[in-house]
Design an enzyme around this catalytic site. Structure first.
Site, PDB file in Angstrom:
ATOM      1  N   GLY A  38       0.827  -1.201   0.000  1.00  0.00           N
ATOM      2  CA  GLY A  38       0.000   0.000   0.000  1.00  0.00           C
ATOM      3  C   GLY A  38       0.858   1.245   0.000  1.00  0.00           C
ATOM      4  O   GLY A  38       2.061   1.208   0.262  1.00  0.00           O
ATOM      5  N   GLU A  39       0.223   2.372  -0.288  1.00  0.00           N
ATOM      6  CA  GLU A  39       0.931   3.654  -0.390  1.00  0.00           C
ATOM      7  C   GLU A  39       0.037   4.747   0.138  1.00  0.00           C
ATOM      8  O   GLU A  39      -1.155   4.805  -0.186  1.00  0.00           O
ATOM      9  CB  GLU A  39       1.295   3.937  -1.844  1.00  0.00           C
ATOM     10  CG  GLU A  39       2.047   5.232  -2.068  1.00  0.00           C
ATOM     11  CD  GLU A  39       3.524   5.114  -1.717  1.00  0.00           C
ATOM     12  OE1 GLU A  39       4.109   6.117  -1.298  1.00  0.00           O
ATOM     13  OE2 GLU A  39       4.071   4.009  -1.849  1.00  0.00           O
ATOM     14  N   GLY A  40       0.582   5.604   1.000  1.00  0.00           N
ATOM     15  CA  GLY A  40      -0.155   6.743   1.514  1.00  0.00           C
ATOM     16  C   GLY A  40       0.567   8.029   1.213  1.00  0.00           C
ATOM     17  O   GLY A  40       1.575   8.053   0.496  1.00  0.00           O
ATOM     18  N   VAL A  77       3.712   0.707   2.716  1.00  0.00           N
ATOM     19  CA  VAL A  77       3.684  -0.568   3.420  1.00  0.00           C
ATOM     20  C   VAL A  77       4.216  -1.640   2.476  1.00  0.00           C
ATOM     21  O   VAL A  77       3.764  -1.752   1.333  1.00  0.00           O
ATOM     22  CB  VAL A  77       2.258  -0.918   3.894  1.00  0.00           C
ATOM     23  CG1 VAL A  77       2.261  -2.250   4.654  1.00  0.00           C
ATOM     24  CG2 VAL A  77       1.708   0.183   4.787  1.00  0.00           C
ATOM     25  N   ASP A  98      -8.821   5.305  16.784  1.00  0.00           N
ATOM     26  CA  ASP A  98      -9.143   5.216  15.354  1.00  0.00           C
ATOM     27  C   ASP A  98      -9.556   3.789  15.010  1.00  0.00           C
ATOM     28  O   ASP A  98      -9.144   3.228  14.006  1.00  0.00           O
ATOM     29  CB  ASP A  98      -7.952   5.644  14.506  1.00  0.00           C
ATOM     30  CG  ASP A  98      -8.337   5.878  13.037  1.00  0.00           C
ATOM     31  OD1 ASP A  98      -9.524   6.152  12.773  1.00  0.00           O
ATOM     32  OD2 ASP A  98      -7.458   5.766  12.166  1.00  0.00           O
TER      33      ASP A  98
END
Length: 542
Positions: free
Chosen positions: A289-291, A296, A403
Site C-alpha cells: 500500500g501507499e499513503g 507498506v 481510530d
C-alpha cells in the site's frame, strides 16, 4: 607542511600506491590483447558494471595550489582506472572523481566478469584508501576532509559497443555502454555512500562472483520503476586455494575497506533521488500500500522465518518531524503488549531517509473485506468478543486507540482478529500535545461523540467505535450517512442509534450501551463488555 608542499619538482606528489599485484592477489590475467583498433559488434547482453565515486576531492583541491590540485586529480583518475583496466575492464564514462567501467567476456570463454568486477572494486578501494593516507600525511597541519570512495557493482543487461580507436590515449580500452545494468550500478553506489558502505553489489552479482568475495550486511531497495533489488555489502576477500599470500594481508584488506567506509559522508536529507526506499536486513517482496507520507511493504527477514510487514514513514517534508513522533509513539505503545488480539510489533528501525516498523503479516487482510453484507449475528459476536479482548489489553496498558475501524482490525489464517494501526493512539498519561485541544482525530464514520466535539477521550471512545462496527456487521451498512463530514459528526453527537434489521432486536440493548452518546452511559470498560457478552451468549443458548 603547507598545501604548496604538495608539488614536487612539477610532478605529482603522490607516488603510485603500493598495493599487491592484481595478478598475485586475484589470480587473473591482465592481458589486453592487440585488437584495440578494430571496431567490434555490441558485446553480449549481460555484463558487469562498476561505478565508482570519489568523495571530498573538490574540498581537498580547494586547499591546494593549482598545480598540486591538478596532480591530485590526475592521480585519482589513474587510480580509478588502474585496477579495472588491469582486470580487463573497459572504461565507458569518466570524470575527475568518478568512473564507469564495464566487464565482459568473449563468447568462447567462461564468464568471469562478475568476479573481475568485484575484485576490481576491492582493489580500487584499497588504492584510494592508500592515496587518502598520503593526502592526510601531506596535509597533516591543515584541517581537511577525508578522501573516500563508494562503489556500486551490478551484473545486468546492457549494450556495450567498442568506440572507434578503442583507446583514450593512455591505452585504456574505451566503450559506449547503455542499459539498465549501468543505471543500477549507479543506484548501488548511491546506496553505498548513503549507508556508508565502501562497496555495494546486487545479490545475484555476489553469487556469480564466487565464494572468495566476503560480504556483510544486506538489504533490499525499491527502484524507481517499483521493482525490488537485493543488495549486500562487500567486506573483503578470502585467499584462493593454495595461495601463498600471508593471511594477515586479507585481514588488512578488510580493515582498509572498513576504514574507507567510516569516512564516507552518509545520507544527506533531500539526497535520495535514485531510490525510493531501502532497508538493511530485509528482502522486499512487494508493496502492499501507499499513503501520502508512508508506504507498506511485505518483506522477508534475512534471518528467515515468516514474512514481516514493514510500515515505512518518509522523513522528509514539512510534517516530517511530527509524523515521526507519532510513528515512534505507535511502536513504543504496542511493543510491550503480547496478546492474541493485538498485532505483534517486532522492532523499529531507521533506514536512509525513512523510519520503519516491522510487524506481523496478516495474509487474510482486513476485517473490512468481510463486511458490506450482513454477517450471521453469532459471527458478529465472535468478532466483537475478540476485538473487545484486544481493547482490554491495550486499555490495561494505558492506551486509547482512537481510530478503531474495520481497516485497523486484521485477520489471521485461523480466523483470529487483531488490532493494528495505532498511529493516532495515545497513552492516557500523555498530555494533549500531539493533536492539540479541540482537534478532531479519527475516522468520521466510527468517531465517538466526544472525539467529534474535541472533548476528553478515554477507553470508552474505543467502545463507541466498536459499537459502530458491530452495527455494520449486523446491518450490512454503517449507522450514519451524510453528504459532509460536518453533518456526519453532528449525527454521531445528536442522532439516536438506528434500529437493527428484523430478528436482531435482542442485540439492541448491547448496541445501545456501546453507542451511548454520553460516555457515562456506556460500558465502563472492555472487561465489563466481555462479561456482558458472556451473559448474552449464554442467554441465547438457553
Amino acid at each position: 607542511m603547507t598545501p604548496h608542499d604538495m608539488e614536487v619538482d612539477g610532478q605529482s606528489a603522490y607516488e603510485p600506491t603500493e598495493a599487491m599485484s592484481l595478478d598475485e592477489l586475484f589470480g587473473h590475467s591482465s592481458s589486453q590483447g592487440d585488437d584495440a583498433a578494430t571496431p567490434q559488434a555490441p558485446a553480449p547482453a549481460v555484463a558487469t558494471f562498476m561505478y565508482a565515486q570519489v568523495y571530498e576531492l573538490a574540498g581537498i583541491c580547494d586547499l591546494l595550489s593549482g598545480s598540486a590540485a591538478s596532480n591530485l586529480v590526475a592521480e585519482v583518475r589513474r587510480v580509478l582506472a588502474a585496477s579495472a583496466v588491469r582486470l580487463r575492464g573497459e572504461i565507458a564514462q569518466r570524470r575527475a572523481d568518478a568512473i564507469l567501467c564495464v566487464f565482459t567476456d568473449p563468447p568462447d570463454e567462461p564468464p568471469t566478469h562478475a568476479q573481475r568486477g568485484l575484485h576490481a572494486a576491492i582493489a580500487t578501494v584499497q588504492q584510494i584508501a592508500e592515496l587518502a593516507l598520503a593526502v592526510d600525511a601531506k596535509l597533516k597541519d591543515t584541517p581537511h576532509p577525508a578522501l573516500a570512495v563508494s562503489i556500486g557493482v551490478h551484473l545486468g543487461a546492457g549494450e556495450v559497443t567498442r568506440r572507434n580507436g578503442n583507446s583514450n590515449g593512455n591505452g585504456d580500452r574505451m566503450v559506449r555502454a547503455t542499459g539498465e545494468g549501468l543505471e543500477i550500478a549507479r543506484v548501488l553506489e548511491k546506496v553505498g555512500s548513503d549507508l556508508r558502505w565502501s562497496i555495494v553489489t546486487s545479490g545475484a552479482t555476489r553469487i556469480a562472483a564466487g565464494q572468495r568475495v566476503t560480504h556483510g550486511a544486506a538489504g533490499s531497495l525499491e527502484l524507481p520503476d517499483g521493482t525490488f533489488l537485493d543488495f549486500t555489502e562487500v567486506t573483503g576477500l578470502v585467499p584462493r586455494p593454495g595461495s601463498t599470500t600471508p593471511p594477515n594481508y586479507f585481514e588488512e584488506l578488510r580493515d582498509v575497506i572498513a576504514r574507507n567506509q567510516r569516512t564516507l559522508p552518509g545520507w544527506v536529507p533531500g539526497s535520495m533521488q535514485a531510490t525510493q526506499f531501502l532497508v538493511e536486513g530485509y528482502r522486499l517482496l512487494r508493496k502492499l500500500g501507499e499513503g501520502s507520507n508512508a508506504s507498506v511493504y511485505l518483506a522477508q527477514p534475512d534471518g528467515g522465518g515468516p514474512a514481516h510487514v514493514l510500515k515505512v514513514l518518509r522523513l522528509e517534508g514539512p510534517d516530517g518531524e511530527s509524523n515521526l513522533q507519532r510513528f515512534m509513539q505507535e511502536y513504543a505503545l504496542l511493543a510491550s503488549i503480547e496478546h492474541p488480539n493485538v498485532a505483534r510489533f517486532y522492532h523499529q528501525g531507521f533506514s536512509v531517509g525513512a523510519a520503519y516498523i516491522a510487524m506481523e503479516h496478516f495474509p487474510c487482510g482486513e476485517l473490512r473485506s468481510l463486511l458490506g453484507r450482513r454477517l450471521d449475528p453469532y459471527v458478529a459476536l465472535y468478532y466483537l468478543r475478540q476485538i473487545a479482548s484486544g481493547l482490554e489489553a491495550v486499555h490495561a496498558a494505558g492506551i486509547v486507540h482512537r481510530d478503531l475501524k474495520p481497516e485497523n482490525v486484521l485477520v489471521r489464517n485461523d480466523g483470529i482478529v487483531a488490532l493494528s494501526d495505532f498511529g493516532i493512539a495515545k497513552h492516557t498519561g500523555m498530555l494533549l500535545t500531539d493533536t492539540g485541544a479541540g482537534d478532531v482525530v479519527g475516522t468520521p464514520y466510527y468517531l465517538s461523540p466526544e472525539q467529534a466535539t474535541g472533548g476528553r477521550v478515554d477507553g470508552r471512545a474505543d467502545l463507541y467505535s466498536l459499537g459502530v462496527m458491530f452495527f455494520e456487521m449486523l446491518a450490512g451498512e454503517k449507522p450514519y450517512h451524510a453528504s459532509s463530514a460536518r453533518e456526519l459528526l453532528r449525527k454521531h453527537v445528536e442522532d439516536p442509534v438506528p434500529s437493527l434489521p428484523a430478528g436482531l432486536q435482542w442485540c439492541e440493548p448491547l448496541l445501545a450501551r456501546l453507542m451511548a452518546k454520553d460516555p457515562q452511559d456506556r460500558f465502563e470498560s472492555a472487561g465489563q463488555l466481555l462479561d456482558e457478552l458472556e451473559s448474552v451468549v449464554s442467554g441465547t443458548k438457553d
